[in-house]
Design a protein around this motif. Structure first.
Motif, short mmCIF file in Angstrom:
data_model
loop_
_atom_site.label_atom_id
_atom_site.label_comp_id
_atom_site.label_asym_id
_atom_site.label_seq_id
_atom_site.Cartn_x
_atom_site.Cartn_y
_atom_site.Cartn_z
N ARG A 274 -21.80 23.54 55.06
CA ARG A 274 -21.79 23.15 53.66
C ARG A 274 -23.22 23.04 53.17
O ARG A 274 -24.02 22.26 53.71
N LYS B 234 -19.50 26.80 52.15
CA LYS B 234 -19.27 26.32 50.79
C LYS B 234 -20.57 25.73 50.24
O LYS B 234 -21.39 25.23 51.00
N ARG B 235 -20.69 25.77 48.92
CA ARG B 235 -21.90 25.31 48.26
C ARG B 235 -21.54 24.30 47.18
O ARG B 235 -20.65 24.56 46.36
#
Length: 284
Positions: free
Chosen positions: A146, A214-215
């Motif tokens: 992440r 994911k960002r």
């Protein structure tokens, strides 16, 4: 839950470690020099030292908060080491494990909203370059990664010399303060909110989040220009703030308007209002 933290001696790293311990989590750090009264592993610049830290600690979550900035050409080695080598070593050591890897990014990677999208300097470029490697580890080794992009941060006990603290000190001591023309827009998030966002990002990944990278952004609800911050301090303190606009130029590459290209961390919201912090710090 067991956490392994790089940058644990930095402002955000210290805050994260203290809060995680208060919640009952086990915390270990990766440092360059051993700390007293703290469990930590030494990073000596080699992959072997990181592999030892990971295999010995067996973390559930790794937070990569260590970073290096560009102030001169001589800083390039520390930038490559802290922003590329170290996190890549961590990703390799964590590959095919069940651990979650949380890497702190920066809004400087996105550039100014009204200009071409891209990193502002070598610091931001190194952060962006890292993401290409992390995408590989996310897809090839099923490592849950992440990226959490931080904007301006502030809080109690912050000794980094940020503008907000300099402004409050100027008001409290009736000292003059020379600043830029002051039209750049700032997005400032309290350290307590940053820490909660980092832990919530880990929680999302641990509780069934996909292995695809994911960002997330960690940005405040409200923006302020530098001039508006000065006006806020004047309003709350009921003093005339002794600020000279234009005493120093904007930085060569100044973010006049931040970008927000990704969603916020799931279940996170801002809890600490900037006005509350300023009012607490002002001597009224």
């Amino acid at each position: 839950m067991k956490l392994l933290i790089t940058g644990i001696t930095g402002y955000i790293g210290r805050q994260l470690a203290a809060y995680a311990k208060s919640l009952g989590h086990e915390v270990v750090g990766v440092v360059r020099e051993r700390l007293e009264d703290d469990e930590c592993f030494i990073y000596d610049g080699t992959y072997a030292s990181i592999k030892h830290a990971v295999t010995s600690s067996k973390p559930d979550v790794v937070f990569h908060l260590a970073t290096a900035y560009s102030k001169s050409e001589a800083d390039i080695e520390s930038i490559v080491d802290a922003n590329l080598k170290l996190p890549i070593y961590l990703a390799q050591a964590l590959s095919h494990s069940s651990a979650v890897f949380i890497a702190a990014g920066s809004f400087w990677q996105f550039g100014c909203a009204n200009e071409q999208y891209g990193p502002l300097d070598t610091y931001a470029a190194s952060k962006s370059a890292l993401e290409k490697m992390l995408e590989f580890y996310s897809s090839d080794a099923a490592l849950k990664i992440r990226m959490v992009y931080l904007y301006g941060t502030y809080g109690d006990g912050d000794g980094r010399g940020k503008f907000l603290d300099s402004l409050i000190t100027s008001v409290n001591n009736n000292e003059p303060l020379g600043v830029s023309p002051g039209f750049q827009i700032l997005n400032l998030v309290h350290a307590d909110d940053v820490i909660r966002a980092l832990l919530l990002a880990a929680e999302e990944a641990l509780n069934g989040g996909s292995s695809a990278i994911k960002r997330f952004c960690v940005n405040a609800d409200e923006e302020f220009t530098l001039r508006q911050l000065v006006d806020l301090c004047g309003l709350l303190s009921k003093k005339r703030v002794n600020v000279t606009y234009g005493a120093i130029p904007y930085r060569e590459k100044e973010i006049m308007q931040p970008r927000y290209p990704f969603p916020r961390v799931p279940n996170w919201s801002q809890q600490v209002a900037l006005q509350e912090y300023v009012l607490q710090r002002l001597k009224i």
